[in-house]
Design a protein around this motif. Structure first.
Motif, PDB file in Angstrom:
ATOM      1  N   GLU A   1       0.852  -1.195   0.000  1.00 16.69           N
ATOM      2  CA  GLU A   1       0.000   0.000   0.000  1.00 16.69           C
ATOM      3  C   GLU A   1       0.884   1.240   0.000  1.00 16.69           C
ATOM      4  OE1 GLU A   1      -3.932   1.353   2.378  1.00 16.69           O
ATOM      5  OE2 GLU A   1      -2.154   1.148   3.627  1.00 16.69           O
ATOM      6  N   LEU A   2       0.547   2.196  -0.862  1.00 18.44           N
ATOM      7  CA  LEU A   2       1.327   3.425  -0.989  1.00 18.44           C
ATOM      8  C   LEU A   2       0.463   4.609  -0.584  1.00 18.44           C
ATOM      9  CD1 LEU A   2       3.883   4.897  -1.947  1.00 18.44           C
ATOM     10  CD2 LEU A   2       2.969   4.819  -4.275  1.00 18.44           C
ATOM     11  N   VAL A   3       1.004   5.477   0.295  1.00 14.83           N
ATOM     12  CA  VAL A   3       0.261   6.638   0.782  1.00 14.83           C
ATOM     13  C   VAL A   3       1.110   7.889   0.558  1.00 14.83           C
ATOM     14  CG1 VAL A   3      -0.930   7.696   2.727  1.00 14.83           C
ATOM     15  CG2 VAL A   3      -0.797   5.198   2.571  1.00 14.83           C
ATOM     16  N   PHE A   4       0.558   8.868  -0.163  1.00 15.20           N
ATOM     17  CA  PHE A   4       1.217  10.163  -0.344  1.00 15.20           C
ATOM     18  C   PHE A   4       0.695  11.117   0.724  1.00 15.20           C
ATOM     19  CE2 PHE A   4       1.478   8.383  -4.637  1.00 15.20           C
ATOM     20  CZ  PHE A   4       2.816   8.625  -4.943  1.00 15.20           C
ATOM     21  N   CYS A   5       1.617  11.755   1.423  1.00 20.01           N
ATOM     22  CA  CYS A   5       1.257  12.658   2.516  1.00 20.01           C
ATOM     23  C   CYS A   5       1.807  14.051   2.225  1.00 20.01           C
ATOM     24  CB  CYS A   5       1.822  12.121   3.834  1.00 20.01           C
ATOM     25  SG  CYS A   5       1.492  13.171   5.265  1.00 20.01           S
ATOM     26  N   PHE A   6       0.915  15.048   2.169  1.00 19.09           N
ATOM     27  CA  PHE A   6       1.324  16.412   1.844  1.00 19.09           C
ATOM     28  C   PHE A   6       0.668  17.395   2.807  1.00 19.09           C
ATOM     29  CE2 PHE A   6       1.586  14.091  -2.160  1.00 19.09           C
ATOM     30  CZ  PHE A   6       2.845  14.450  -2.611  1.00 19.09           C
ATOM     31  N   ASP A   7       1.284  18.567   2.940  1.00 16.89           N
ATOM     32  CA  ASP A   7       0.672  19.648   3.712  1.00 16.89           C
ATOM     33  C   ASP A   7      -0.639  20.047   3.043  1.00 16.89           C
ATOM     34  OD1 ASP A   7       2.934  19.483   5.210  1.00 16.89           O
ATOM     35  OD2 ASP A   7       3.857  21.317   4.420  1.00 16.89           O
ATOM     36  N   GLY A   8      -1.568  20.586   3.841  1.00 19.34           N
ATOM     37  CA  GLY A   8      -2.878  20.923   3.311  1.00 19.34           C
ATOM     38  C   GLY A   8      -2.958  22.279   2.639  1.00 19.34           C
ATOM     39  N   ASP A   9      -1.838  23.013   2.540  1.00 20.61           N
ATOM     40  CA  ASP A   9      -1.889  24.335   1.897  1.00 20.61           C
ATOM     41  C   ASP A   9      -1.951  24.175   0.377  1.00 20.61           C
ATOM     42  OD1 ASP A   9       0.656  23.506   1.235  1.00 20.61           O
ATOM     43  OD2 ASP A   9       1.686  24.932   2.533  1.00 20.61           O
ATOM     44  N   ARG A  10      -1.972  25.301  -0.306  1.00 22.61           N
ATOM     45  CA  ARG A  10      -2.121  25.265  -1.762  1.00 22.61           C
ATOM     46  C   ARG A  10      -0.966  24.522  -2.432  1.00 22.61           C
ATOM     47  NH1 ARG A  10      -3.496  30.811  -4.712  1.00 22.61           N
ATOM     48  NH2 ARG A  10      -5.312  30.484  -3.370  1.00 22.61           N
ATOM     49  N   ALA A  11       0.259  24.746  -1.939  1.00 21.94           N
ATOM     50  CA  ALA A  11       1.412  24.059  -2.529  1.00 21.94           C
ATOM     51  C   ALA A  11       1.314  22.549  -2.320  1.00 21.94           C
ATOM     52  CB  ALA A  11       2.709  24.597  -1.924  1.00 21.94           C
TER      53      ALA A  11
ATOM     54  N   GLN B   1      -3.693  22.610   7.647  1.00 15.83           N
ATOM     55  CA  GLN B   1      -2.753  23.676   7.302  1.00 15.83           C
ATOM     56  C   GLN B   1      -1.905  24.052   8.509  1.00 15.83           C
ATOM     57  OE1 GLN B   1      -3.622  26.920   4.812  1.00 15.83           O
ATOM     58  NE2 GLN B   1      -5.399  25.977   3.832  1.00 15.83           N
ATOM     59  N   GLY B   2      -0.635  24.277   8.252  1.00  7.38           N
ATOM     60  CA  GLY B   2       0.300  24.630   9.304  1.00  7.38           C
ATOM     61  C   GLY B   2       0.898  23.444  10.024  1.00  7.38           C
ATOM     62  N   GLU B   3       0.477  22.229   9.659  1.00  6.72           N
ATOM     63  CA  GLU B   3       0.999  21.023  10.295  1.00  6.72           C
ATOM     64  C   GLU B   3       1.809  20.212   9.286  1.00  6.72           C
ATOM     65  OE1 GLU B   3       0.774  20.445  13.372  1.00  6.72           O
ATOM     66  OE2 GLU B   3      -1.050  21.340  14.173  1.00  6.72           O
ATOM     67  N   ASP B   4       2.728  19.424   9.814  1.00  6.85           N
ATOM     68  CA  ASP B   4       3.444  18.455   9.000  1.00  6.85           C
ATOM     69  C   ASP B   4       3.546  17.157   9.800  1.00  6.85           C
ATOM     70  OD1 ASP B   4       5.636  18.716  10.809  1.00  6.85           O
ATOM     71  OD2 ASP B   4       6.427  20.381   9.652  1.00  6.85           O
ATOM     72  N   PRO B   5       4.006  16.057   9.213  1.00  7.98           N
ATOM     73  CA  PRO B   5       4.058  14.800   9.958  1.00  7.98           C
ATOM     74  C   PRO B   5       4.847  14.895  11.253  1.00  7.98           C
ATOM     75  CG  PRO B   5       4.354  14.389   7.625  1.00  7.98           C
ATOM     76  CD  PRO B   5       4.368  15.877   7.796  1.00  7.98           C
ATOM     77  N   ASP B   6       5.933  15.671  11.236  1.00 10.23           N
ATOM     78  CA  ASP B   6       6.779  15.810  12.424  1.00 10.23           C
ATOM     79  C   ASP B   6       5.990  16.411  13.588  1.00 10.23           C
ATOM     80  OD1 ASP B   6       8.816  16.142  14.223  1.00 10.23           O
ATOM     81  OD2 ASP B   6       9.747  17.811  13.170  1.00 10.23           O
ATOM     82  N   THR B   7       5.272  17.527  13.327  1.00 14.33           N
ATOM     83  CA  THR B   7       4.529  18.180  14.420  1.00 14.33           C
ATOM     84  C   THR B   7       3.320  17.359  14.842  1.00 14.33           C
ATOM     85  OG1 THR B   7       3.244  19.482  12.819  1.00 14.33           O
ATOM     86  CG2 THR B   7       5.292  20.455  13.652  1.00 14.33           C
ATOM     87  N   LEU B   8       2.619  16.767  13.869  1.00 15.38           N
ATOM     88  CA  LEU B   8       1.399  16.024  14.191  1.00 15.38           C
ATOM     89  C   LEU B   8       1.690  14.769  15.004  1.00 15.38           C
ATOM     90  CD1 LEU B   8      -0.998  16.120  11.103  1.00 15.38           C
ATOM     91  CD2 LEU B   8      -1.426  16.936  13.415  1.00 15.38           C
ATOM     92  N   VAL B   9       2.742  14.055  14.644  1.00 20.30           N
ATOM     93  CA  VAL B   9       3.011  12.802  15.355  1.00 20.30           C
ATOM     94  C   VAL B   9       3.448  13.088  16.784  1.00 20.30           C
ATOM     95  CG1 VAL B   9       5.479  12.483  14.828  1.00 20.30           C
ATOM     96  CG2 VAL B   9       3.959  10.489  14.981  1.00 20.30           C
ATOM     97  N   ARG B  10       4.015  14.279  17.026  1.00 17.74           N
ATOM     98  CA  ARG B  10       4.403  14.619  18.396  1.00 17.74           C
ATOM     99  C   ARG B  10       3.196  15.038  19.238  1.00 17.74           C
ATOM    100  NH1 ARG B  10       8.847  18.933  18.461  1.00 17.74           N
ATOM    101  NH2 ARG B  10       8.481  19.270  16.241  1.00 17.74           N
ATOM    102  N   THR B  11       2.180  15.623  18.594  1.00 18.63           N
ATOM    103  CA  THR B  11       0.997  16.043  19.351  1.00 18.63           C
ATOM    104  C   THR B  11      -0.053  14.938  19.448  1.00 18.63           C
ATOM    105  OG1 THR B  11       0.067  17.004  17.331  1.00 18.63           O
ATOM    106  CG2 THR B  11       1.333  18.467  18.763  1.00 18.63           C
ATOM    107  N   GLU B  12      -0.205  14.141  18.390  1.00 19.11           N
ATOM    108  CA  GLU B  12      -1.240  13.109  18.360  1.00 19.11           C
ATOM    109  C   GLU B  12      -0.732  11.729  18.741  1.00 19.11           C
ATOM    110  OE1 GLU B  12      -4.015  15.041  14.794  1.00 19.11           O
ATOM    111  OE2 GLU B  12      -2.903  13.185  14.446  1.00 19.11           O
TER     112      GLU B  12
END
Length: 582
Positions: A299-309, A338-349
């Motif tokens: 299984e392949l999962v693409f993970c991106f920030d939620g902003d326009r870029a 928006q404003g989150e990335d895997p690094d910040t989210l995994v530390r909070t969640e």
């Protein structure tokens, strides 16, 4: 003509190709720890004994004993000569072949470059521990929650401030300096050399064999660029490599792989016991990335920030991935707040919270339609037509098969077109009121059904005489109008062609004849000939009817005019009658 293949050229070529890719295009390989296995293509067997070893770039069968490298495999499997096998691999690797009697110009020897990069990685690693100004780098890593164990596992280092740290240690003479330039570690300007990486946290990038091939450097402070990658070198190609893939491959066939955007995201997820992330290297996802990833996971999962870029990058990844997916391996898309990335989210969640996000990531098919539908008004004809215009080319880029057919069926349902049958399960045409009885298609209905499925077939009708156009025959009139619409817009899609008749008195007929089940029994490769045959039968039928009409009107042959005689020979009589309104 391929010229002289030197041992040096052969070595460089084998270093540029991946044997897993070469074999995997011809044999269905399955991950087995650090190896790949398959049933041997060179002898009959039920239990896989054919092994491909990425670290050594070799294959071996424990059953029949065949073994070798990528060139040997092409010679044995594809029955190529040695020059043909070399040419095949060189084209894939983008390398220039030698021509004539002269050997190809000698390229850089890869072994010294790889050894220099490995030496630089050790120096950077030691500086993180020993350099007097490394405290800023250590403080930054601690603020990001990185443990010493992770720093060691990913061999993180520190490039000290200044212009000549590597230059003074590894570039004592002109030859050494030139080698450092080829390795992407020094920059040369106006005859002078200086270090490319300065005052940065260093992330060594390894290939699938574990060799250091480049670096990514994160600046300390406010300098630009924030992240700096090695340039393209003889051993480093951004479009082929993925940060963290070597470390991930040390596991035994990860069930999923998560593609993220940054080095620290990969490391933070690994520290949170989610050791299945890789990162692209400052470039968009490439087809080569996708092929490698699909070979290594279920299984392949693409993970991106939620902003326009991030949304743009996700859409680009979808366009790259569609031509390579078959539906057998789920591909998902995860857009973060928006404003989150895997690094910040995994530390909070925490691990469980982030893992739950991955579990609920959108499947590729949902992501495709949801993104397109979000900007369209499907209550309008124009909105449905726009959806077809944007989605159809994307879906048609996918490989032929069930997955593509299901995407097409979903699009047809959204647009309002009768669903096409999935491959291998054609619907039998049925007669209204009599289930199970096939509806015989007249020649005009067959031709119309073929054009409604594939308007491009109309080009085959251009050379057929037009004496089939009978204004008193409703089927011939509709067929003629269809061909006229296609002639006015040769690139019209099947959906748009059907949409053209919406709201007209012909809408129900068009919808009925657009049912793909009516012509599901006709092989794709035979449909053009079926169209030509149907129109020619219409022409012959029209000529027969004209002959019969002439004979009914003129009881004696002596009464025939020259126009009547021409009609009997197969040419239509001129008429001044207006055709019935359509």
């Amino acid at each position: 003509m391929v010229g002289q293949i030197t041992p040096e050229f052969k070595q460089r070529l084998l270093a540029r190709v991946d044997i897993v890719d070469v074999v995997g295009r011809r044999v269905p390989l399955k991950p087995a720890g650090h190896l790949f296995k398959a049933c041997c293509p060179f002898h009959e067997e039920r239990t896989p004994s054919f092994v491909v070893t990425p670290d050594r770039q070799t294959y071996h069968c424990f059953g029949c004993g065949v073994h070798g490298n990528a060139i040997d495999f092409l010679i044995e499997h594809d029955r190529l000569s040695f020059p043909e096998a070399v040419e095949e691999l060189a084209q894939r690797a983008g390398m220039e072949l030698p021509t004539g009697d002269e050997p190809v110009a000698k390229g850089p020897d890869l072994k010294p470059i790889l050894a220099t990069l490995e030496h630089a990685a050790r120096l950077y690693h030691d500086q993180l521990r020993d350099h007097a100004r490394a405290s800023r780098a250590i403080d930054y890593l601690k603020r990001r929650g990185l443990s010493g164990e992770m720093a060691k596992r990913f061999d993180i280092g520190f490039a000290p401030p200044g212009w000549d740290f590597l230059l003074t240690r590894l570039g004592q003479g002109p030859a050494e300096q030139e080698l450092l330039v080829h390795a992407g570690l020094l920059v040369e300007r106006t005859g002078k050399h200086y270090d490319r990486f300065r005052d940065r946290i260093m992330f060594p990038i390894r290939n699938r064999r574990g060799q250091v091939i480049g670096f990514g450097g994160r600046v300390l402070g406010d300098g630009e660029p924030k992240y700096l990658n090695s340039p393209e070198t003889p051993v480093f190609h951004k479009g082929r490599e993925l940060y963290g893939l070597f470390e991930l491959q040390q596991q035994r066939g990860p069930a999923r792989i998560l593609v993220v955007e940054g080095y620290m995201d990969v490391i933070a997820l690994a520290q949170a016991d989610l050791p299945f992330a890789v990162a692209t290297l400052g470039t968009a996802t490439t087809p080569e990335h996708v092929r490698v990833l699909l070979r290594n996971t279920r299984e392949l999962v693409f993970c991106f920030d939620g902003d326009r870029a991030g949304q743009a990058a996700a859409w680009k990844a979808l366009q790259t991935t569609l031509p390579l997916v078959t539906g057998r391996q789920p591909v998902r898309f995860l857009l973060l707040p928006q404003g989150e990335d895997p690094d910040t989210l995994v530390r909070t969640e925490g691990r469980d919270g982030f893992d739950a996000r991955i579990d609920h990531a959108e499947l590729l098919s949902d992501f495709l339609f949801n993104r397109l539908l979000a900007k369209l008004d499907m209550r309008t004809t124009e909105g449905r037509a726009q959806l077809d215009a944007e989605a159809r080319p994307l879906i048609e880029s996918a490989p032929q098969g069930t997955f593509r057919a299901l995407l097409e069926a979903r699009l047809d349902a959204l647009v309002g077109i009768p669903t096409r049958p999935a491959p291998g399960a054609p619907r039998r045409p049925r007669q209204a009121g009599r289930p199970g009885t096939a509806t015989p298609l007249t020649a005009p209905r067959l031709a119309i059904a073929l054009l409604l499925e594939n308007p491009r077939l109309a080009t085959r009708a251009q050379s057929i005489p037009g004496d089939w156009r009978d204004p008193e025959n409703a089927g011939a009139r509709l067929l003629g109008d269809l061909l006229d619409v296609i002639a006015a817009c040769p690139t019209i899609s099947a959906a748009a062609l059907i949409e053209h008749w919406r709201g007209s008195d012909r809408e129900s007929v068009v919808n009925r004849l657009s049912d793909p089940g009516l012509i599901a029994h006709i092989p794709t490769e035979g449909k053009a000939d079926e169209l030509v045959g149907a129109i020619r039968r219409m022409g012959e039928r029209a000529r027969q009817e004209r002959r019969q009409q002439i004979m009914r009107d003129k009881r004696r042959a002596s009464d025939l005019s020259e126009q009547d005689k021409a009609g009997l020979r197969g040419r239509p009589r001129p008429t001044t009658e207006e055709p019935p309104a359509t």
